[in-house]
Design an enzyme around this catalytic site. Structure first.
Site, PDB file in Angstrom:
ATOM      1  N   GLU A 179       0.871  -1.190   0.000  1.00 59.47           N
ATOM      2  CA  GLU A 179       0.000   0.000   0.000  1.00 59.47           C
ATOM      3  C   GLU A 179       0.896   1.225   0.000  1.00 59.47           C
ATOM      4  O   GLU A 179       2.027   1.162   0.485  1.00 59.47           O
ATOM      5  CB  GLU A 179      -0.855   0.042   1.280  1.00 59.47           C
ATOM      6  CG  GLU A 179      -1.819  -1.093   1.415  1.00 59.47           C
ATOM      7  CD  GLU A 179      -2.355  -1.220   2.844  1.00 59.47           C
ATOM      8  OE1 GLU A 179      -2.372  -0.213   3.587  1.00 59.47           O
ATOM      9  OE2 GLU A 179      -2.737  -2.329   3.213  1.00 59.47           O
ATOM     10  N   LYS A 230       2.344   4.529   1.458  1.00 58.49           N
ATOM     11  CA  LYS A 230       2.409   5.105   2.806  1.00 58.49           C
ATOM     12  C   LYS A 230       2.029   6.579   2.669  1.00 58.49           C
ATOM     13  O   LYS A 230       2.786   7.393   2.134  1.00 58.49           O
ATOM     14  CB  LYS A 230       3.811   4.948   3.391  1.00 58.49           C
ATOM     15  CG  LYS A 230       3.877   5.344   4.854  1.00 58.49           C
ATOM     16  CD  LYS A 230       5.184   4.880   5.469  1.00 58.49           C
ATOM     17  CE  LYS A 230       5.204   5.084   6.964  1.00 58.49           C
ATOM     18  NZ  LYS A 230       5.088   6.472   7.382  1.00 58.49           N
ATOM     19  N   ASP A 249       1.441  10.298   3.698  1.00 60.14           N
ATOM     20  CA  ASP A 249       2.158  11.123   4.664  1.00 60.14           C
ATOM     21  C   ASP A 249       1.203  12.118   5.333  1.00 60.14           C
ATOM     22  O   ASP A 249       1.025  13.240   4.871  1.00 60.14           O
ATOM     23  CB  ASP A 249       3.291  11.868   3.944  1.00 60.14           C
ATOM     24  CG  ASP A 249       4.374  12.277   4.916  1.00 60.14           C
ATOM     25  OD1 ASP A 249       4.303  11.879   6.087  1.00 60.14           O
ATOM     26  OD2 ASP A 249       5.303  12.988   4.484  1.00 60.14           O
ATOM     27  N   TYR A 269      -7.086   2.150   6.037  1.00 60.73           N
ATOM     28  CA  TYR A 269      -6.299   0.980   5.655  1.00 60.73           C
ATOM     29  C   TYR A 269      -6.304  -0.167   6.655  1.00 60.73           C
ATOM     30  O   TYR A 269      -5.745  -1.213   6.391  1.00 60.73           O
ATOM     31  CB  TYR A 269      -4.848   1.383   5.329  1.00 60.73           C
ATOM     32  CG  TYR A 269      -4.217   2.350   6.323  1.00 60.73           C
ATOM     33  CD1 TYR A 269      -3.931   1.968   7.629  1.00 60.73           C
ATOM     34  CD2 TYR A 269      -3.901   3.650   5.922  1.00 60.73           C
ATOM     35  CE1 TYR A 269      -3.359   2.866   8.525  1.00 60.73           C
ATOM     36  CE2 TYR A 269      -3.336   4.554   6.817  1.00 60.73           C
ATOM     37  CZ  TYR A 269      -3.062   4.153   8.116  1.00 60.73           C
ATOM     38  OH  TYR A 269      -2.503   5.036   8.996  1.00 60.73           O
ATOM     39  N   LYS A 315      10.920   3.150   2.889  1.00 61.24           N
ATOM     40  CA  LYS A 315      10.910   4.613   2.770  1.00 61.24           C
ATOM     41  C   LYS A 315      11.547   5.062   1.458  1.00 61.24           C
ATOM     42  O   LYS A 315      12.641   4.617   1.116  1.00 61.24           O
ATOM     43  CB  LYS A 315      11.687   5.225   3.943  1.00 61.24           C
ATOM     44  CG  LYS A 315      10.965   5.131   5.287  1.00 61.24           C
ATOM     45  CD  LYS A 315       9.697   5.965   5.260  1.00 61.24           C
ATOM     46  CE  LYS A 315       9.213   6.419   6.583  1.00 61.24           C
ATOM     47  NZ  LYS A 315       9.890   7.416   7.299  1.00 61.24           N
ATOM     48  N   CYS A 356      20.361  48.674  -1.551  1.00 55.40           N
ATOM     49  CA  CYS A 356      19.018  48.202  -1.917  1.00 55.40           C
ATOM     50  C   CYS A 356      18.949  47.933  -3.425  1.00 55.40           C
ATOM     51  O   CYS A 356      19.404  48.766  -4.218  1.00 55.40           O
ATOM     52  CB  CYS A 356      17.988  49.258  -1.525  1.00 55.40           C
ATOM     53  SG  CYS A 356      16.336  48.889  -2.138  1.00 55.40           S
ATOM     54  N   CYS A 372      16.471  51.068  -4.732  1.00 57.28           N
ATOM     55  CA  CYS A 372      16.781  52.500  -4.604  1.00 57.28           C
ATOM     56  C   CYS A 372      18.252  52.778  -4.289  1.00 57.28           C
ATOM     57  O   CYS A 372      18.653  53.932  -4.186  1.00 57.28           O
ATOM     58  CB  CYS A 372      15.902  53.134  -3.533  1.00 57.28           C
ATOM     59  SG  CYS A 372      16.347  52.602  -1.873  1.00 57.28           S
ATOM     60  N   CYS A 428      16.267  47.734   3.795  1.00 60.72           N
ATOM     61  CA  CYS A 428      16.619  48.949   3.078  1.00 60.72           C
ATOM     62  C   CYS A 428      16.451  50.117   4.063  1.00 60.72           C
ATOM     63  O   CYS A 428      15.450  50.205   4.770  1.00 60.72           O
ATOM     64  CB  CYS A 428      15.690  49.136   1.883  1.00 60.72           C
ATOM     65  SG  CYS A 428      15.907  50.741   1.111  1.00 60.72           S
ATOM     66  N   CYS A 472      11.654  54.033   0.187  1.00 58.02           N
ATOM     67  CA  CYS A 472      12.137  53.173  -0.912  1.00 58.02           C
ATOM     68  C   CYS A 472      10.983  52.795  -1.841  1.00 58.02           C
ATOM     69  O   CYS A 472       9.974  52.251  -1.388  1.00 58.02           O
ATOM     70  CB  CYS A 472      12.763  51.904  -0.329  1.00 58.02           C
ATOM     71  SG  CYS A 472      13.082  50.656  -1.591  1.00 58.02           S
TER      72      CYS A 472
END
Ligand code: IVH
Length: 661
Positions: free
Chosen positions: A109, A111, A113, A218, A305, A398, A401, A416, A421
């Site tokens: 089946e 798995k 998560d 399940y 896994k 920045c 600017c 900034c 700005c």
């Protein structure tokens, strides 16, 4: 037809439609029909609460808010699974079983998560849902699990049974929930599993209902009472009406098992939910006791896994983005690669420390993955492939600017230093007018950008000065009379927006939508809030040190004090008003109903009016405040018009009460 019978019929029809849609994935009625039936049911149940049934799908809307969760002891403990990570470990798992039994086969089946849940049904009726907790004691999350649309509230057989499965959040819902969180300035969920677990522990079932969780079953507890094998158990779960993940297979031996696992690893990438492996279970129940258990997990099952997909690519460049609070974030520009099913070309690098700690350099070969299969992230650098790349240096100005960036002591972010700005301002303007803040719907991203470029919008107060430029705005290509009029009236209407939305819209660091709501309750006007000091703020439950400091700093800054004074003189609402429901337009008013109503019954409409503080009268006079005129309204409508009484139709009535009933 009598109400009781109609309620029973509706429950049956809607539950069947739910099952067809959410469990079988084969819708039998349209969404519209579904909503209409559900609406009818909710109405009838409100009118006749004595006929409400436990298996009513209206339960799925989520009604209760809890203080906490009750503890539940699992009669059969919820065990966990051992893990295997490669074929060699898989072979040992098979070998250990082969030593104690023969003639066994496996069921594979996916798995899923998410988080495990145990469901109890009595006489075929859903009774309780409990989380795994520590395996022995979990939490009662019945009300929240009830909101999951694929959960059957009544089974096909009237049996007592406990079943187990996985609650998960599909990718689509995860994306939507995080987008919403982002717009509300709330911390994001790292992956769909965390999102599902966090949602199930919500105390408000309405929030759970809005998040679209789903559920695959399940396991049947004490399964040998009903069936003889896991293959039969899965078929039985389906027969009872549960949603079962159909990617399960019966495999006869180790080779078949290995092949199956490779197939799963390929197909899972296109699934709309997260999986982190394959669960392998011996099929035959009569072998379980012989194979046995460890203290934590059965020896007849394990989880193979998957490796999370990690892909190599080249970091072509590191660019910088400025947000509305002025934080400048480094972004990885990658040679595009497909990771977990979609192309990734950019990934956030968070901040300077993240890059320096991982020693990420432009030109490096890097490994990227998707955190929680969703958010692209640079995991690490392939140092062996490095040639002569230069160490990363955080830029000092920045990107918009060119003002110097500053990094405050104890903080990871760079800001900034220009209070004006344009990069920051434009993002701040977009946030201010957005749906979740001031909700000026005609002032979207594109319009803000255009008006900013043309010099009409540089800061928030400019929004409220646009009305003085109406003629000029109408000349802008793509604008025109209608659009400008709509824009101006939406801006005007936003002056009445609630105080908490305005506060959130200002974009004060760490003040998200929720914090703003809390603040206005404690400081009901802007003057109260501007004068609040650190020690008062920190006293409030949901306000931590960082938030308090940020608020004090904001209101001590003369630039922002000016901004607030400007907005005040432009007429924006900066007062918190409690109990807006009591101020409903119907309060204290005399209202007459006439004509044929289609959406509400006469009784319902009267009931609602009275609940909102209005009085329903049967005749029109000069004292009447409002006439609700349905279809084919006759003499009363005529009289109302003669007397100058305000008239609305049923649709308008619905709009006026919307959200309240
Ligand atoms: S069977 C005795 N089947 O994985 C253990 N578990 O690591 C019974 N899970 O707690 C679990 N998909 O939350 C089983 N198809 C599946 C599963 C599954 C996901 C989760 C479950 C369990 C955990 C074990």
């Amino acid at each position: 037809m009598d109400a009781k019978q109609r309620i029973q019929d509706l429950i049956q029809i809607i539950n069947q439609a739910n099952h067809d849609y959410h469990t079988k994935d084969q819708p039998t009625i349209t969404d519209f029909e579904y909503d209409k039936l559900l609406h009818e049911l909710v109405d009838l149940e409100t009118q006749y609460p004595e006929f409400k049934q436990n298996d009513s799908p209206s339960e799925k809307i989520g009604g209760v808010v809890l203080d906490g969760f009750q503890k539940v002891t699992h009669l059969v403990p919820m065990m966990s699974l051992s893990n295997v990570f490669n074929d060699v470990e898989l072979e040992s798992f098979d070998e250990r079983i082969g030593k104690v039994v023969s003639n066994y086969s496996f069921v594979t089946e996916l798995k899923i998560d998410g988080l495990a849940v145990s469901l109890t049904y009595i006489n075929g009726e859903f009774l309780r849902a409990a989380t795994r907790g520590n395996g022995v004691v979990g939490e009662d999350v019945t009300g929240n699990v009830k909101t999951i649309k694929s959960l059957p509230l009544k089974l096909i057989e009237n049996i007592d049974i406990e079943v187990r499965g996985e609650i998960f959040m599909p990718h689509k819902s995860f994306k939507r929930v995080n987008e919403e969180k982002m717009s509300l300035d709330e911390p994001l969920f790292a992956n769909p599993r965390n999102a599902a677990a966090g949602t199930i522990r919500q105390l408000d079932a309405k929030v759970v209902a809005s998040r679209n969780l789903d559920l695959f079953l399940y396991t049947v507890v004490d399964a040998s009472k009903y069936v003889n094998s896991q293959m039969e158990a899965l078929a039985y779960l389906q027969k009872l009406g549960f949603k079962v993940n159909m990617n399960y297979h019966h495999v006869k031996d180790l080779d078949a098992l290995k092949n199956k696992i490779s197939e799963y690893d390929l197909m899972r990438k296109s699934l709309p939910y997260d999986t982190d492996g394959v669960v392998i279970k011996v099929n035959e129940f009569q072998l379980y006791n012989m194979i046995g258990y460890t203290s934590k997990s059965p020896k007849w099952a394990t989880a193979y896994k998957f490796q999370a997909e990690q892909v190599e690519t080249v970091l072509k460049d590191i660019t910088f983005q400025i947000g509305r609070t002025g934080v400048v974030t480094p972004v990885a520009e990658l040679e595009p690669v497909v990771v977990s099913g979609s192309t990734v070309a950019r990934a956030t690098l968070h901040n300077e420390d993240y890059i320096v700690t991982k020693d990420i350099r432009i030109g490096d070969y890097v490994i990227v993955h998707k955190a929680g299969e969703i958010i692209p992230e640079v995991l690490n650098v392939l140092l062996e492939k490095r040639t002569n790349q230069k160490p990363f240096e955080m830029r000092s100005d920045c990107p918009v600017c060119a003002f110097p960036l500053i990094r405050k002591k104890g903080e990871a972010d760079h800001y900034c230093s220009n209070p004006d700005c344009p990069g920051k301002n434009i993002n701040a303007l977009i946030h201010f007018s957005s749906r979740v803040a001031m909700d000026i719907d005609t002032l979207g991203e594109k319009v803000v950008e255009t008006l900013h470029e043309l010099g009409y919008l540089n800061n928030i107060p400019d929004i409220y000065r646009l009305n003085t430029f109406q003629n000029e705005l109408k000349e802008i290509p793509g604008f025109g009379d209608k659009k400008v009029e709509k824009l101006i009236s939406a801006i005007e209407a936003s002056k009445k927006q609630t105080f908490d939305k305005l506060l959130f819209g200002l974009g004060i660091k760490h003040v998200g939508a929720k914090v703003a709501k809390t603040l206005v309750k404690h400081y009901p006007s802007i003057d109260d809030l501007m004068n609040a000091n650190y020690s008062d703020l920190i006293e409030i439950n949901e306000i931590g040190e960082m938030i308090a400091l940020s608020i004090v700093a904001y209101f001590n800054n003369p630039v922002y004090r000016d901004l607030i004074n400007n907005l005040k003189s432009l007429g924006l609402n900066m007062v918190f008003e409690r109990e807006t429901v009591l101020e409903h337009a119907f309060n204290g008013k005399t209202i007459v109903l006439t004509g044929k109503l289609n959406i509400f019954s006469r009784d319902q409409a009267s009931d609602i009016i009275e609940k909102l503080g209005g009085k329903v009268s049967s005749s029109i006079s000069a004292k009447t405040d409002l006439l609700v005129a349905g279809e084919d309204a006759g003499s009363k409508l005529k009289k109302a018009n003669e007397l100058g009484v305000k008239v609305i139709d049923e649709e308008e009535f619905k709009v006026m009460i919307d959200g309240l009933y």
